[in-house]
Design an enzyme around this catalytic site. Structure first.
Site, mmCIF file in Angstrom:
data_model
loop_
_atom_site.group_PDB
_atom_site.id
_atom_site.type_symbol
_atom_site.label_atom_id
_atom_site.label_comp_id
_atom_site.label_asym_id
_atom_site.label_seq_id
_atom_site.Cartn_x
_atom_site.Cartn_y
_atom_site.Cartn_z
ATOM 1 C CG ASP A 491 -1.869 -1.180 1.218
ATOM 2 O OD1 ASP A 491 -2.266 -1.606 0.116
ATOM 3 O OD2 ASP A 491 -2.186 -1.686 2.304
ATOM 4 C CB ALA A 804 18.071 -28.555 40.325
ATOM 5 C CG ASN A 867 5.894 -10.127 37.398
ATOM 6 O OD1 ASN A 867 6.509 -9.169 36.943
ATOM 7 N ND2 ASN A 867 6.314 -11.350 37.244
#
Length: 1163
Positions: A491, A804, A867
């Site tokens: 365009d 872990a 947060n």
């Protein structure tokens, strides 16, 4: 400790240069020879993962290879999402118009499986009827408050918080005592002013900070929203919104409350929201309106219904409800609710009904409020202040007892004795003076002693501590653009991807050969990258009106990276709607109808999209983890490519990249119709929807032709892996609390070197309290077994087991604030790394509280998004990173920085310096004031316990203001025991603060003994020297004042590590200033002791006494310090000696023996 027991201090890692790897697909054998790639090594990755969850299809204790683990994709869409049903014209494929939808295969597990909610556990919301909704129980309004104080509560609450400092209570008592006429030693106003000044300054600071919160609340509460009233949408203030009202939100607006979506501008009910303020993710997420409400227009027809939802809770990832409308009951889940604080993006408008408002919204429930913080050093200092108070009471008790004995011995002389005349004979009628009797006189002397000796606890110490604290803020964020770019004309505009990506010229040339098998293969590969995702392209204006940038927004940065990579090779995604996508393929626009989408879920570990292609064919494109994809690949006709792909995957995995495999196959008309029918049935099921959708996806995702593979490097900020390694070498335990999906979090853990291939991973994913209990028990048992095995393997010696723990937010819902917390803490304490994924903001704060409430360890939280605010505020030290996630974390933090790597110098350098300075300054202030008080005490014992003093009132006041205060502050701000280079090179030096080597009870009592000796030397040397002389009290008082000032300043000079001109000026200038002040005071005729200094200073004995006091008082301090540092040096002293006496070459190649860290690393 012998030298053999002392570990070597190894320099911290340096940031190496990293090779930039392009995203290269695996192609045919003629393009990339299989023999050119190494075969996978069986020992490449040795880590294991124990997954503990409720999934019946997975066996507890299942162990997976790390290369497979790293290949688990984190780029797929959120598992809890769902898509609404939509109409798509499929006439281009010569098939009838079909009605179909696409929902996340895993969504049912969270939201779409039908569950009945009991009335006791439910909130009833009548759609478009707030009056009836609030009839039985008035729900909270939408007004919010984040401020800490109100006009009425400010003064009492602020004073309550300030008086947590024990010294403030002490000085308050002193000020009150001095108001009594019988005890008025100093002026009444003067005794109140120091404490009042400190309280006033602190209160002003707190009031200003809370005023900013009030102002922010007022702006937030008075924002306007479009609320449906009187049969049309009208503007209404946010604070006046009520539960049950319908609200219309326009694009780029923030949501005023938690709402269930009813309809959107998209005909299929899709809305895009940005949840940065909730979970820190800046990528767009999709939410959906139900088709039963999507077609309704409230301005044309009345909408009524009943929503039965769960009561307000903090879980931002969960929502359980159902809605009765038009005689139907439909289930609602997380994909149907939009939360307060989110922004509506790429959607013209959305209409929803308010279900939670104000303080009951999930965003506000996750806001823990602004806390009051104080340092651990200050808390320990309160303990020493109590000891000093006891010491002060002991001195006062001695004085009052001795005074009582003296009164008994001289009771017959008190009628006429000066100061104690009991009778007034000046008048004809004899009257009694204010003599209160033996007992009361003793009591008053005790209180007066407290007032006279009050300087034992210096109120100026708190002001000095505020001045010495150093704020550290440095750094900037940067974005590295890569090298090549691609643009298209549309365009009259030039469209370019916002991100530039490296391009392989050979692959680019091959992709343009459209009529060859290789070219078609590459074409399908890049179409898959551009289409198999949930990315939304957004157009951004630039300074050049003829050029616009396309930014790809989505839930996963990995998906963004793959789409940008496809765009760089000429496959640019430029438009996406719910029914189709438009891809500019090397200058030619092509439209693909999106016929179906199966989103990623943790069982399949892949996602797929079904496209109606421009060539009238229907194809399914699939991408996913190698472990799941190779099982659905048709290997009969693609063995060479499969082998080449496997070689690529092992090569990528060995470099720590996240890998994906891409496949595709063409669907026949019968296959598509069968899928369509099965999908319709599964997507409309009320029970077991997730399992049915998973089954449909598995049926269509098979017999795939492999297209290639991708390797994605999780490009962290510069220096992040090295920073984490340095922190762990410093004895700091690093935990990760993130809102990311588990696969993404694990991948980031590997990229940041937090997780290693040698670690055993314990994964806990549960959705009930009992299953969480069972998982924790199993994990603790596993830890015990691994420890036992390791103990036996190492011949009975203690060996560290590297574990872990990986746990998700859903499990934490059932663990935090319950009896299971203790088991979680026990398990986490045994692990070297803890990684919490998909956690809500308040859960992050809960994890911090878990540590604070059970250990004496200091906690530090660092984050960059809204947060993270609760976590930052909860921790002892909160750090905000200023970046793309906004400034909420920075505003709530104690320190702010530009990048994560700056945490290393903040802690290891500035934190160490600050701890050393503050520790020394506290002990020195105690010593400085105690010496002065003890000199006054010795004088009282030789003057009939009358509490008179030879030291003038002005000298008493100026002692803490001019004579000794400035050197303390200057040294506290500027002194450095070690250089920045040494502290960064040897992170273990940070352990001195963890071991409290510079401030502990032992040093405190050694200081008290040293102080006692120095006060004896300072008082008794002049006393014996002038014992039989006619010197007056003011003259010897000036000698004592000068002796103490010289002694404490030289004591400070002996402990200075680095001298600057201002240090010299402060220390020696204070001594000179003391001489000048005493001369001025004694030169004023109206003041006591006129000309006393000039008379005593004219004798040689005065100067001999000053020299003798200084040498005699400080010699033991010097000798003990030299012996301790020579025979039992600590780490810091060793490092200082290395800095002083070893040249740079020797220092660089030497290994310095340091104390081991026997205790577990501090959090």
């Amino acid at each position: 400790m012998t030298s053999q027991q002392r570990p070597l201090l190894i320099p911290s890692p340096r940031t190496p240069g990293k090779e930039e790897l392009p995203y290269t697909p695996v192609l045919g054998d003629s393009l990339i020879p299989v023999s050119s790639y190494p075969k996978p090594s069986s020992g490449m990755d040795s880590n294991s993962q124990i997954e503990i969850n409720e999934n019946p299809h997975q066996v507890p204790g299942f162990i997976r290879n790390s290369s497979s683990q790293r290949s688990i994709s984190s780029i797929q869409s959120k598992t809890s999402s769902g898509h609404s049903v939509r109409e798509v014209n499929f006439s281009e494929t010569s098939m009838k118009t079909v009605r179909h939808g696409s929902r996340g295969a895993d969504s049912g597990g969270l939201s779409t499986s039908y569950k009945e909610i009991s009335d006791e556990d439910a909130r009833l919301v009548y759609v478009n009827d707030p009056g009836r909704t609030n009839e039985k129980f008035e729900f909270t309004g939408n007004s919010i408050r984040t401020s800490k104080y109100s006009v009425l509560t400010f003064l009492p609450r602020n004073l309550f918080e300030q008086f947590h400092r024990i010294a403030y209570i002490y000085f308050l008592v002193i000020a009150i005592l001095n108001q009594l006429p019988q005890l008025a030693v100093f002026g009444r106003e003067a005794s109140v002013m120091p404490l009042a000044f400190v309280l006033f300054v602190t209160a002003i600071k707190d009031a200003y900070e809370d005023y900013r919160r009030h102002r922010s609340d007022k702006i937030e509460n008075n924002r306007l929203a479009w609320v449906f009233q009187d049969d049309k949408f009208q503007q209404k203030k946010w604070k006046d919104i009520r539960v049950g009202e319908m609200i219309k939100v326009s694009g780029n607006e923030t949501l005023p409350c938690d709402m269930v979506l009813l309809s959107t501008s998209d005909t299929t009910g899709v809305a895009y929201v940005q949840t940065t303020n909730l979970d820190g993710e800046s990528n767009l997420k999709t939410r959906y309106a139900k088709q039963e409400t999507q077609t309704k227009n409230p301005e044309k027809e009345r909408i009524t219904g009943l929503i039965k939802c769960e009561k307000p809770n903090r879980n931002i990832y969960g929502f359980q409800a159902n809605m009765d409308i038009d005689g139907k009951r439909i289930s609602l889940g997380p994909s149907n609710v939009i939360l307060r604080g989110c922004e509506l993006k790429n959607t013209e408008w959305a209409i929803g009904v308010a279900v939670y408002a104000g303080r009951e919204t999930k965003a506000m429930l996750n806001n823990s409020g602004a806390p009051s913080k104080r340092s651990r050093l200050e808390s320990h200092m309160n303990r020493e202040i109590i000891f000093l108070s006891i010491f002060l009471v002991t001195l006062c008790t001695i004085v009052c007892i001795c005074h009582g004995v003296w009164l008994r011995r001289h009771k017959d002389e008190l009628d006429l004795m000066q100061f104690y005349r009991k009778k007034d004979y000046s008048e004809p009628e004899v009257e009694n003076y204010e003599y209160y009797g033996w007992g009361m006189e003793i009591f008053f002397v005790f209180l007066m002693s407290v007032i006279v000796f009050q300087v034992m606890i210096p109120i100026s110490l708190y002001i000095s501590m505020e001045l010495v604290r150093v704020d550290y803020s440095n750094g900037k964020a940067s974005t590295d653009d890569l090298q090549a770019e691609y643009s298209v004309q549309a365009d009259g505009m030039v469209l370019r991807p916002k991100m530039k990506v490296k391009v392989d010229p050979e692959l680019l040339n091959l992709s343009r050969r459209k009529h060859t098998d290789e070219g078609r293969h590459i074409h399908d590969f890049f179409v898959a990258l551009a289409a198999c995702n949930t990315i939304v392209p957004l157009t951004i204006d630039t300074s050049d009106p003829s050029v616009k940038l396309i930014e790809y927004q989505g839930e996963s940065p990995d998906e963004q990276a793959l789409v940008y990579a496809a765009a760089s090779y000429g496959f640019m995604l430029i438009e996406r709607t719910s029914g189709h996508i438009v891809i500019e393929i090397q200058g030619e626009k092509q439209r693909f109808n999106v016929l179906g989408l199966h989103e990623f879920d943790s069982d399949r570990k892949r996602m797929s999209v079904i496209l109606g292609c421009p060539d009238k064919t229907v194809k399914v494109f699939v991408k996913g983890a190698d472990t799941s994809m190779f099982g659905v690949i048709d290997k009969s006709s693609n063995m060479n490519i499969v082998k080449a792909t496997e070689a690529h995957l092992h090569s990528y995995s060995s470099k720590g990249l996240r890998t994906l495999v891409i496949g595709m196959r063409e669907l026949s008309a019968s296959e598509f119709e069968q899928w369509q029918s099965s999908y319709e049935s599964a997507s409309t099921a009320l029970m077991g929807r997730a399992a049915l959708l998973r089954k449909v996806a598995n049926n269509i995702e098979n017999h795939l032709n492999i297209l290639g593979a991708s390797g994605i490097e999780d490009k962290l900020q510069d220096g992040v892996p090295e920073a984490i390694e340095s922190l762990r070498m410093a004895g700091i335990k690093v935990w990760v609390l993130t809102g990311d999906k588990q696969e993404t979090a694990i991948s980031i853990g590997y990229s940041s070197k937090l997780l290693t291939s040698k670690m055993t991973q314990i994964v806990i994913n549960n959705n009930s309290k009992e299953s969480c209990r069972k998982s924790l028990e199993d994990a603790l048992l596993l830890c015990k077994k691994l420890t036992t095995v390791s103990h036996a393997t190492h011949g009975g010696s203690t060996a560290e087991v590297s574990l872990a723990l990986i746990i998700d937010g859903t499990s934490l819902v059932y663990i935090l604030d319950t009896e299971l917390e203790e088991q979680l803490f026990e398990l986490a304490s045994k692990c070297a790394v803890v990684l919490c994924c998909r956690v809500a903001p308040l859960q992050k704060a809960g994890i911090v509280a878990l540590i604070k409430n059970r250990t004496e360890d200091m906690t530090l939280a660092i984050g960059d998004g809204a947060n993270d605010v609760s976590m930052i505020q909860k921790a002892d030290v909160g750090i905000g990173i200023s970046g793309q996630e906004g400034r909420q974390a920075v505003m709530a933090s104690d320190f702010a920085m530009g990048q994560f790597r700056f945490l290393v110098p903040l802690l290891l350098v500035h934190g160490h310096w600050n701890y050393q300075r503050m520790s020394y300054m506290i002990l020195y202030n105690f010593y400085r004031n105690a010496v002065f008080v003890l000199v006054l005490f010795w004088y009282v014992l030789f003057t009939g316990f009358t509490l008179t003093t030879a030291i003038t009132d002005w000298s008493t006041v100026l002692y803490s203001v001019i004579y000794t205060s400035l050197p303390t502050i200057v040294v506290g701000i500027l002194d450095k025991d070690l250089s920045r280079t040494t502290l960064l090179k040897y992170p273990q030096l940070y352990g001195s603060g963890q071991r409290q080597e510079s401030y502990n009870s032992k040093l405190f009592w050694v200081m008290i003994l040293d102080t006692l000796w120095q006060s004896i030397a300072a008082f008794f040397v002049p006393l014996f020297a002038y014992w039989e002389s006619d010197v007056d009290g003011s003259s010897i008082g000036d000698l004592w004042t000068l002796a103490v000032v010289i002694m404490v300043n030289i004591h400070l000079a002996m402990d200075v590590f680095r001298w600057y001109w201002i240090t010299h000026a402060a220390i020696w200038g204070s001594i000179i200033a003391t001489f000048i002040c005493i001369m001025i005071i004694d030169a004023i005729p109206v003041l006591p002791g006129y000309w006393a200094f000039f008379e005593i200073a004219d004798t040689k004995l005065f100067w001999v006494c000053l020299l003798g006091i200084t040498v005699g008082a400080l010699l033991p301090h010097f000798v003990v310090k030299a012996i301790v540092q020579y025979y039992t040096p600590n780490d810091l002293q060793i490092a200082r000696e290395a800095e002083k006496f070893q040249n740079q070459r020797v220092l660089r190649h030497s290994q310095i023996e340091m104390n081991p860290i026997f205790d577990p690393p501090r959090t």
